[in-house]
Design a protein around this motif. Structure first.
Motif, PDB file in Angstrom:
ATOM      1  N   ALA A  58       0.834  -1.202   0.000  1.00 33.22           N
ATOM      2  CA  ALA A  58       0.000   0.000   0.000  1.00 33.22           C
ATOM      3  C   ALA A  58       0.868   1.251   0.000  1.00 33.22           C
ATOM      4  N   VAL A 105      -5.389   1.089  -2.507  1.00 34.36           N
ATOM      5  CA  VAL A 105      -6.695   0.872  -1.878  1.00 34.36           C
ATOM      6  C   VAL A 105      -6.947  -0.623  -1.683  1.00 34.36           C
ATOM      7  N   LEU A 156      -4.846  -1.935   1.128  1.00 33.66           N
ATOM      8  CA  LEU A 156      -5.338  -1.512   2.448  1.00 33.66           C
ATOM      9  C   LEU A 156      -6.583  -2.288   2.855  1.00 33.66           C
ATOM     10  N   VAL A 157      -7.458  -2.543   1.884  1.00 32.65           N
ATOM     11  CA  VAL A 157      -8.647  -3.340   2.194  1.00 32.65           C
ATOM     12  C   VAL A 157      -8.210  -4.710   2.714  1.00 32.65           C
ATOM     13  N   ASN A 173      -6.446   3.683   8.242  1.00 30.32           N
ATOM     14  CA  ASN A 173      -7.739   4.180   7.776  1.00 30.32           C
ATOM     15  C   ASN A 173      -7.604   5.544   7.109  1.00 30.32           C
ATOM     16  N   LEU A 195      -6.278   4.997   3.678  1.00 24.26           N
ATOM     17  CA  LEU A 195      -7.342   4.459   2.826  1.00 24.26           C
ATOM     18  C   LEU A 195      -8.242   5.590   2.337  1.00 24.26           C
ATOM     19  N   ASN A 211      -6.302   7.736  -0.267  1.00 25.93           N
ATOM     20  CA  ASN A 211      -6.107   7.066  -1.545  1.00 25.93           C
ATOM     21  C   ASN A 211      -7.409   6.712  -2.219  1.00 25.93           C
ATOM     22  N   GLY A 212      -8.501   6.752  -1.483  1.00 25.19           N
ATOM     23  CA  GLY A 212      -9.794   6.513  -2.083  1.00 25.19           C
ATOM     24  C   GLY A 212     -10.408   7.807  -2.583  1.00 25.19           C
TER      25      GLY A 212
END
Lengths: 295, 406
Positions: free
Chosen positions: B78, B108, B111-112, B153, B156, B159-160
């Motif tokens: 990530a 992403v 990270l998920v 988080n 995330l 990057n989202g």
């Protein structure tokens, strides 16, 4: 009760698997209790009233689920008390009576043979249990060997309480490191952080003989959460008169000394003052309140 | 372009779904395969949820295993998106600008997977709400795990949301306002380093574990991440280049190769430095390394694992450095693949498991993941690949169809 010794093993099982039995009144009452338990606070934040409520719920749940009649206490730590513990390596002969007593007292899992206390058989000239044999299975004592017990050392500067992401473990004013089993999320960071192998984890629901459990224990988790990390208990105020006295009477060699570090006349203070005392891994600065001594 | 006025957030979401559900039979088969893997993962996890973590290979000595190993490695993947963001936004490299969105998609997805690995490793996943500030208790700043939850988080979100904003603007036929998102891009550069350093500090901060309690761990995490991450991204770019109409400039691959080589060499130097420290004058604190590289008390399950990893790592780094095929992708891309796998082996299992063996009281055991751990891991990897392909497919279609004029 500072050893927050309570929980709902089946709560998660029921919620996860969705296998909620029957539609009878008892079952729906049980579900409601579990539901309320699920949303309760961290023990440190509970008012006296909330503590009483959770104790009532847990006692009811134990009766509904396992048919156990429990009495769970919520006594706070005693004022002007700081507990300390010392282990006499000259006297211990490795009988493991203390290990057996501890397993019974705390209803530890028999299937995985979980032990809070470990006894290591040591070669002469060594003082580090990592050089000893923690799995000996033969007649004791063996000539020219000695025995060292380990457990939770209730460090003043405890790495486990620092590591926990949700403050499910903390040090009480009387020096005892405790765990809120129901608040623990089971990440096991405390286990990685402990330099003394003092933490145990419930890898599955504990199996122990329900008939021979110790229902009136104030220290042990009768029905503690399946996933929770567990500290190795030190003795508890209530144990001074009750179980501990019995436990200590049961120990053959009186190798264990326990008492109030703030009381100058206590046995532990006598040991610290007059015996040759040392503690493990001093260089880490954890300041264990558990010492070893030589007669 | 005629439908430009009818586009809005709702059609954006619907279109993303539509594009991802359409595709040739090969693509559908690929989707089905991923779905099957996820199904297997869910089944295995239901087993774990029912019987507890005792169905894994973990125990009171090896209390972290395959899940946390994969988590640790994927945080690096990530973080490696920054190796595309940095050239694109700081050095204004136009070719990197075209691929930066792909790097962010990979971040992403990684990270998920990281967050899912943490969740499946928890003994009480239903208690995870205890971590949410406000309704739970967040042991901040004392617990490094609390820091990690925060930075992962946050990363995330960064990057989202930034790519989502840019893509949505392009979808609507607008140019994204760079003044608006640029601060967040720079924040994400800083944040990428922080996620991996904080994850390293998770281990580095434990005096109980001398194998981890080592100031080189954080920098080495970064070096290995910036080798393995771009290696994966190079492979993904090659796949996109050959299977879609979105063509990637050759210079991107050449620059990625430089990034990978430099990071891999720094990683190997630090690995050598660690090995020197452990074995020149072995102390009590070297026992984990001895267990890892040579075995101990008859337990040596990790010995072939780590030697394979180190040899493959060395060979792949040499191939990438000396470039024997003169930029031939048939040489470089397998080398990237091997390097990625070698670093996964070393930084996953090869770092986490020996850190816990021998136990602080000197007990040596071996750890082997069970079918539950392997299946759950496969399911999570399939989930990650699904997320990455969904995001990248939508992003590329938008970039090609709607943002061609930018």
């Amino acid at each position: 009760l500072q050893e927050l010794s309570i929980g709902a093993a089946a709560a998660s099982a029921a919620l996860v698997a969705g296998c909620v039995p029957g539609a009878d009144a008892a079952a729906s009452g049980e579900l409601r209790l579990k539901w309320q338990e699920f949303f309760k606070k961290n023990y440190q934040l509970m008012t006296e009233e909330e503590k009483a409520q959770t104790v009532a719920r847990l006692e009811k749940l134990a009766a509904l689920q396992d048919g156990l009649q429990l009495q769970i206490g919520t006594e706070p730590p005693l004022p002007k008390v700081l507990y300390g513990y010392a282990f006499n390596i000259t006297r211990c002969e490795g009988f493991m009576e203390c290990v057996t007593a501890c397993i019974k007292e705390n209803n530890l899992d028999r299937r995985t043979n979980t032990q809070y206390i470990r006894i290591f058989e040591m070669e002469p000239g060594q003082l580090d249990p990592s050089t000893g044999d923690g799995r000996y299975f033969h007649e004791v004592p063996v000539d020219n060997k000695f025995y060292m017990g380990t457990q939770c050392f209730h460090c003043e500067n405890a790495p486990c309480t620092k590591a926990c992401p949700v403050q499910a473990t903390w040090k009480e004013p009387d020096g005892i490191v405790v765990v809120d089993y129901d608040w623990c999320i089971g990440c096991r960071y405390c286990q990685a952080a402990c330099p003394y192998d003092g933490r145990r984890f419930n890898w599955a629901s504990r199996s122990y003989p329900k008939t021979r459990s110790t229902p009136n224990s104030t220290t042990s988790a009768i029905a503690c959460a399946r996933w929770a990390c567990r500290e190795v208990h030190l003795l508890h105020p209530a144990l001074e008169q009750g179980a501990a006295a019995g436990l200590r009477r049961g120990l053959p060699h009186r190798a264990r000394v326990f008492g109030n570090l703030l009381d100058p006349d206590s046995e532990i203070r006598y040991v610290l003052k007059h015996k040759k005392v040392f503690s493990l891994k001093e260089e880490l600065g954890t300041e264990p309140k558990f010492w070893y001594f030589i007669d | 372009m005629s439908a430009q006025h009818n586009r809005n957030l709702r059609t954006f979401v619907i279109d993303v779904f539509r594009w991802n559900l359409k595709g040739g039979p090969g693509f559908q088969l690929f989707r089905l395969l991923l779905l099957g893997c996820m199904g297997l993962g869910v089944y295995a996890y239901s087993h774990q949820a029912r019987f507890g973590l005792s169905v894994t290979g973990m125990n009171d000595i090896v209390s972290w295993g395959f899940y946390i190993s994969n988590f640790t490695f994927l945080v690096g993947v990530a973080a490696a998106a920054v190796m595309l963001i940095l050239p694109a936004y700081v050095f204004h490299d136009p070719n990197f600008h075209r691929v930066v969105i792909i790097g962010e998609g990979v971040a992403v997805g990684a990270l998920v997977m990281c967050l899912t690995f943490i969740l499946v490793d928890l003994g009480g996943p239903l208690q995870a709400w205890h971590l949410i500030p406000g309704i739970g208790i967040f042991n901040f700043p004392s617990s490094i795990l609390a820091w990690d939850v925060l930075v992962l988080n946050g990363y995330l979100l960064l990057n989202g949301l930034v790519p989502a904003y840019i893509l949505y603007s392009h979808y609507m036929g607008r140019t994204a306002n760079e003044k608006l998102y640029r601060p967040f891009v720079f924040l994400s550069i800083f944040w990428a380093f922080s996620i991996h350093m904080v994850t390293a500090f998770l281990y580095q901060g434990l005096p109980a574990r001398p194998f981890w309690n080592n100031p080189l761990l954080g920098p080495r995490f970064l070096a290995s991440a910036f080798a393995a991450g771009p290696a994966l991204i190079a492979l993904i770019l090659a796949v996109i280049h050959s299977f879609t109409s979105y063509k990637i400039d050759r210079s991107v691959f050449n620059k990625l190769r430089l990034i990978i080589v430099i990071s891999a060499i720094i990683n190997l130097i630090m690995l050598f430095s660690e090995i020197f420290k452990e074995f020149y004058f072995p102390t009590h604190h070297s026992s984990s390394a001895i267990y890892l590289f040579f075995g101990m008390d008859g337990h040596n399950s990790l010995v072939p694992w780590i030697w394979t990893s180190v040899s493959v790592n060395l060979a792949a780094t040499l191939v990438l450095a000396f470039n024997p095929g003169k930029n031939n992708p048939k040489v470089l891309l397998p080398a990237c693949g091997f390097l990625f796998v070698a670093i996964w082996m070393e930084k996953g299992i090869g770092l986490i498991v020996p850190g816990l063996i021998p136990s602080p009281l000197g007990e040596v055991v071996d750890y082997l993941p069970t079918w539950v751990e392997l299946s759950v891991t496969l399911g999570i990897l399939a989930l990650g690949i699904t997320v990455v392909t969904w995001l990248i497919r939508a992003a590329l279609i938008i970039e090609e169809r709607y943002a061609g004029h930018n």
